[in-house]
Design an enzyme around this catalytic site. Sequence first.
Site, PDB file in Angstrom:
ATOM      1  N   TYR A 161     105.923 -31.541 -15.517  1.00 18.55           N
ATOM      2  CA  TYR A 161     107.090 -32.343 -15.900  1.00 18.55           C
ATOM      3  C   TYR A 161     107.410 -32.200 -17.386  1.00 18.55           C
ATOM      4  O   TYR A 161     108.544 -32.387 -17.797  1.00 18.55           O
ATOM      5  CB  TYR A 161     106.841 -33.833 -15.609  1.00 18.55           C
ATOM      6  CG  TYR A 161     107.176 -34.266 -14.204  1.00 18.55           C
ATOM      7  CD1 TYR A 161     106.496 -33.736 -13.115  1.00 18.55           C
ATOM      8  CD2 TYR A 161     108.169 -35.207 -13.964  1.00 18.55           C
ATOM      9  CE1 TYR A 161     106.792 -34.138 -11.830  1.00 18.55           C
ATOM     10  CE2 TYR A 161     108.476 -35.618 -12.675  1.00 18.55           C
ATOM     11  CZ  TYR A 161     107.778 -35.082 -11.617  1.00 18.55           C
ATOM     12  OH  TYR A 161     108.085 -35.485 -10.346  1.00 18.55           O
ATOM     13  N   LYS A 206      94.469 -28.366  -7.099  1.00 17.51           N
ATOM     14  CA  LYS A 206      94.660 -27.077  -6.409  1.00 17.51           C
ATOM     15  C   LYS A 206      93.769 -26.073  -7.135  1.00 17.51           C
ATOM     16  O   LYS A 206      94.226 -25.068  -7.681  1.00 17.51           O
ATOM     17  CB  LYS A 206      96.155 -26.698  -6.445  1.00 17.51           C
ATOM     18  CG  LYS A 206      96.521 -25.475  -5.639  1.00 17.51           C
ATOM     19  CD  LYS A 206      96.420 -25.667  -4.133  1.00 17.51           C
ATOM     20  CE  LYS A 206      96.708 -24.357  -3.418  1.00 17.51           C
ATOM     21  NZ  LYS A 206      96.336 -24.416  -1.980  1.00 17.51           N
ATOM     22  N   ASP A 238      96.944 -29.514  -0.704  1.00 22.97           N
ATOM     23  CA  ASP A 238      97.539 -29.227   0.609  1.00 22.97           C
ATOM     24  C   ASP A 238      96.755 -29.934   1.711  1.00 22.97           C
ATOM     25  O   ASP A 238      97.319 -30.517   2.637  1.00 22.97           O
ATOM     26  CB  ASP A 238      97.647 -27.713   0.855  1.00 22.97           C
ATOM     27  CG  ASP A 238      96.369 -26.950   0.544  1.00 22.97           C
ATOM     28  OD1 ASP A 238      95.425 -27.523  -0.040  1.00 22.97           O
ATOM     29  OD2 ASP A 238      96.298 -25.744   0.897  1.00 22.97           O
ATOM     30  N   ASP A 262     103.708 -37.131  -7.432  1.00 23.71           N
ATOM     31  CA  ASP A 262     105.096 -37.397  -7.057  1.00 23.71           C
ATOM     32  C   ASP A 262     105.277 -37.131  -5.567  1.00 23.71           C
ATOM     33  O   ASP A 262     105.826 -37.948  -4.817  1.00 23.71           O
ATOM     34  CB  ASP A 262     106.022 -36.498  -7.890  1.00 23.71           C
ATOM     35  CG  ASP A 262     107.485 -36.698  -7.526  1.00 23.71           C
ATOM     36  OD1 ASP A 262     107.906 -37.864  -7.411  1.00 23.71           O
ATOM     37  OD2 ASP A 262     108.198 -35.693  -7.348  1.00 23.71           O
ATOM     38  N   ASP A 266     105.366 -40.064  -2.173  1.00 24.91           N
ATOM     39  CA  ASP A 266     106.484 -40.205  -1.227  1.00 24.91           C
ATOM     40  C   ASP A 266     105.974 -40.065   0.205  1.00 24.91           C
ATOM     41  O   ASP A 266     106.395 -40.790   1.108  1.00 24.91           O
ATOM     42  CB  ASP A 266     107.561 -39.130  -1.473  1.00 24.91           C
ATOM     43  CG  ASP A 266     108.663 -39.617  -2.406  1.00 24.91           C
ATOM     44  OD1 ASP A 266     108.363 -40.462  -3.277  1.00 24.91           O
ATOM     45  OD2 ASP A 266     109.809 -39.152  -2.261  1.00 24.91           O
TER      46      ASP A 266
HETATM   47  C1  IPM Z   1     109.515 -40.781  -9.161  1.00 21.51           C
HETATM   48  C2  IPM Z   1     110.816 -40.049  -9.169  1.00 21.51           C
HETATM   49  C3  IPM Z   1     110.968 -39.367 -10.521  1.00 21.51           C
HETATM   50  C4  IPM Z   1     109.842 -38.362 -10.659  1.00 21.51           C
HETATM   51  C5  IPM Z   1     112.332 -38.718 -10.784  1.00 21.51           C
HETATM   52  C6  IPM Z   1     113.460 -39.696 -10.634  1.00 21.51           C
HETATM   53  C7  IPM Z   1     112.379 -38.037 -12.117  1.00 21.51           C
HETATM   54  O1  IPM Z   1     110.868 -39.143  -8.113  1.00 21.51           O
HETATM   55  O2  IPM Z   1     109.328 -41.683  -9.992  1.00 21.51           O
HETATM   56  O3  IPM Z   1     108.662 -40.470  -8.325  1.00 21.51           O
HETATM   57  O4  IPM Z   1     109.939 -37.232 -10.171  1.00 21.51           O
HETATM   58  O5  IPM Z   1     108.824 -38.721 -11.252  1.00 21.51           O
HETATM   59 MG    MG Z   2     109.210 -39.239  -6.802  1.00 21.25          MG
END
Ligand code: IPM
Ligand code: MG
Length: 387
Positions: A161, A206, A238, A262, A266
């Site tokens: 990032y 990884k 993975d 990240d 999710d």
């Molecule tokens: C998160 C989001 C952010 C990230 C974006 C909005 C930059 O997806 O907080 O997980 O990738 O960190």
């Molecule tokens: Mg995210």
Amino acid sequence: MVSAQGREAGSDAPTLDAERAYRVMLLPGDGVGPEIVAAAKQVVAAVGARFGFAVTYEQGLLGGCAIDAIGKPMEDGLVERCRACDAVLLGAVGGPRWDTTDPHKPRPEQGLLDMRKHLELFANLRPVKCFASLAGNSSLKPEVIAGTDIMVVRELTGGVYFGKRERRADSAYDTMAYSEAEVERLVEYAFQVAGGRRKLVHSVDKANVLESSRLWRAVATRVAEAYPDVELRHMLVDNTAMQLIREPRQFDVIATENLFGDILSDEAAMLTGSIGMLPSASIGAGGVSLYEPIHGSAPDIAGQGVVNPCATILSAALMLDLSLGESAAARAVESAVETALEQGARTADIAGPGEPALGSAEMTARIVAALSRVGRAEPAGAGQEPR
Ligand code: IPM
Ligand code: MG
């Protein structure tokens, strides 16, 4: 540093005292951001009145709204104003209106990344807990997800990032770089969190391919020596993606670098049935931490009053606990959300077939109502008293 496990009850005098007047920076952002932040404010006001503390707010421009207003994704002086507050509560940033592949155009997300960097929000905590009443909502079988309780501890200020990157005429690159010190403070934090939980850390990397992951693994192994009562397991990213779906209960704390965290968070969010339920806390090395739901700005439903406010309300609960030291109030908010769900309150994202969906305002009102039925803070140890 803010304690991740600051759950010890303080004195919970129901009368307002000056020491318990807090100042919070609100960054509503874009899309559904203003709606969810307003909902969280309402719940904080209600729990504050009940537990005898008050929160006042400042507001700032971050994200696409800042681009529209001033042509850049963060207003000047915002970091300093955040530092002067007790905590920061963020809605969401981004939306298709500002999406661009042009490297010279401002992007809303850059504002958030700059905020993470400047406030040194090095550890992002993403608790993934299944609410029993939502077990049927997950796309996984209820018996697979029942009892899942994971804390993802994501590194937030390093890795790909923030590494060197470049766009050239017909190519581009990003770099994933970590220093030992960056890995060490994240992994140490994860071990501290695990110490207050089930004492198991999965360090996810990884290392079979990436040099930065081999450094990560070596540092994690070294840090583990100082925490003999916490078990460390290494797992490739993975495989982790697969294991989260196969048997999520095997995880307690997952410690991982920025991009892996990240993606995995999710994925883990869907174990709970809806990403609309998941809060997060980004712990600041400098003392100020930031709280935000992990879902994004959901532009498709923005302004319609239907967004699920729970993730932001639960983020506010984390803020009460970790930044304001109002642990009893935090627990009250969490249990009010749980009660409202048990009583069948559902926004569209978590409503089952045939279940009526509430709008955001009604959902928030149901949580506030549940809160008013939660007792005032009990004296410490009250739970152990004989009946
Ligand atoms: C998160 C989001 C952010 C990230 C974006 C909005 C930059 O997806 O907080 O997980 O990738 O960190
Ligand atoms: Mg995210």
